[in-house]
Design a protein around this motif. Structure first.
Motif, short mmCIF file in Angstrom:
data_model
loop_
_atom_site.label_atom_id
_atom_site.label_comp_id
_atom_site.label_asym_id
_atom_site.label_seq_id
_atom_site.Cartn_x
_atom_site.Cartn_y
_atom_site.Cartn_z
N SER A 6 0.85 -1.18 0.00
CA SER A 6 0.00 0.00 0.00
C SER A 6 0.89 1.24 0.00
N ARG A 8 1.04 5.76 -1.23
CA ARG A 8 0.54 6.93 -1.94
C ARG A 8 1.38 7.05 -3.22
N THR A 45 -12.34 0.40 -5.71
CA THR A 45 -12.53 -0.07 -4.33
C THR A 45 -12.72 -1.58 -4.29
N THR A 66 1.56 10.67 3.17
CA THR A 66 0.50 9.68 3.39
C THR A 66 -0.67 10.29 4.14
N HIS A 68 -2.18 12.80 3.59
CA HIS A 68 -3.13 13.38 2.63
C HIS A 68 -3.78 12.32 1.74
N SER A 69 -3.52 11.07 2.03
CA SER A 69 -4.05 9.98 1.21
C SER A 69 -5.34 9.44 1.82
N TRP A 70 -6.27 9.10 0.99
CA TRP A 70 -7.47 8.39 1.44
C TRP A 70 -7.28 6.89 1.29
N TRP A 71 -6.50 6.50 0.29
CA TRP A 71 -6.39 5.09 -0.04
C TRP A 71 -5.58 4.29 0.97
N PRO A 73 -5.04 4.69 4.30
CA PRO A 73 -5.83 4.32 5.48
C PRO A 73 -6.97 3.35 5.15
N PHE A 74 -7.59 3.51 3.98
CA PHE A 74 -8.64 2.59 3.57
C PHE A 74 -8.09 1.17 3.46
N GLU A 75 -6.93 1.03 2.82
CA GLU A 75 -6.33 -0.29 2.63
C GLU A 75 -5.91 -0.90 3.97
#
Length: 161
Positions: A6, A8, A45, A66, A68-71, A73-75
């Motif tokens: 995972s 950014r 997703t 990181t 500023h990342s949404w992905w 934390p989602f992962e």
């Protein structure tokens, strides 16, 4: 037992370097930049969730960007839900979010070697598996094995050998 990496996209060079080192150690990985489906789908997703489910470990490359990342934390959240082995690899001087303290934090090549050793031990002892439909008892065992992986790797990194 693939490792989901995972990251950014601004940290892509670090992710590619980690991916290369794991591949060199004969560890199968998933890196979305190498996956044509993740580049062409409208359901990113769903693709990410499926690929995390098919992996046994998640290694999050984290930096000051990181935050500023949404992905990422989602992962990490997806990996947490399915009791994956989770580690972070810190690439710079910034402080990491406190929620990452739960899992081993790598920051050097030596720490990455410790991860590789821990991964190989899990393969040898067959403590890690992908999860399909399993019963509650096996699920608890798998969860306990994930906690053991995290604790042992954190202790090794802390000791430095």
């Amino acid at each position: 037992m693939p490792v989901f990496i995972s990251y950014r996209h601004s940290d892509r060079p670090h992710a590619i370097a980690i991916n290369s080192r794991l591949k060199q150690a004969n560890i199968k990985t998933y890196l979305d930049v190498l996956d044509p489906e993740s580049q062409t789908t409208d359901d990113i997703t769903g693709v990410i969730t499926r690929n995390i489910t098919e992996c046994t470990h998640l290694l999050a490359v984290v930096s000051e960007r990181t935050a500023h990342s949404w992905w990422v934390p989602f992962e990490i959240g997806e990996a947490t839900i399915s009791n994956r082995r989770i580690c972070s690899f810190k690439t710079g001087p910034a402080e990491l979010p406190l929620y990452l303290d739960k899992w081993p934090k790598l920051s050097t090549d030596k720490d990455l070697e410790f991860f590789i050793d821990a991964y190989r031990e899990e393969v040898a002892t067959k403590r890690s598996m992908t999860l399909g439909s399993i019963n509650e008892s096996l699920y608890r065992t798998y969860r306990g094995n994930a906690e053991l992986f995290h604790d042992q790797l954190k202790n090794r990194i802390r000791r430095g050998f």
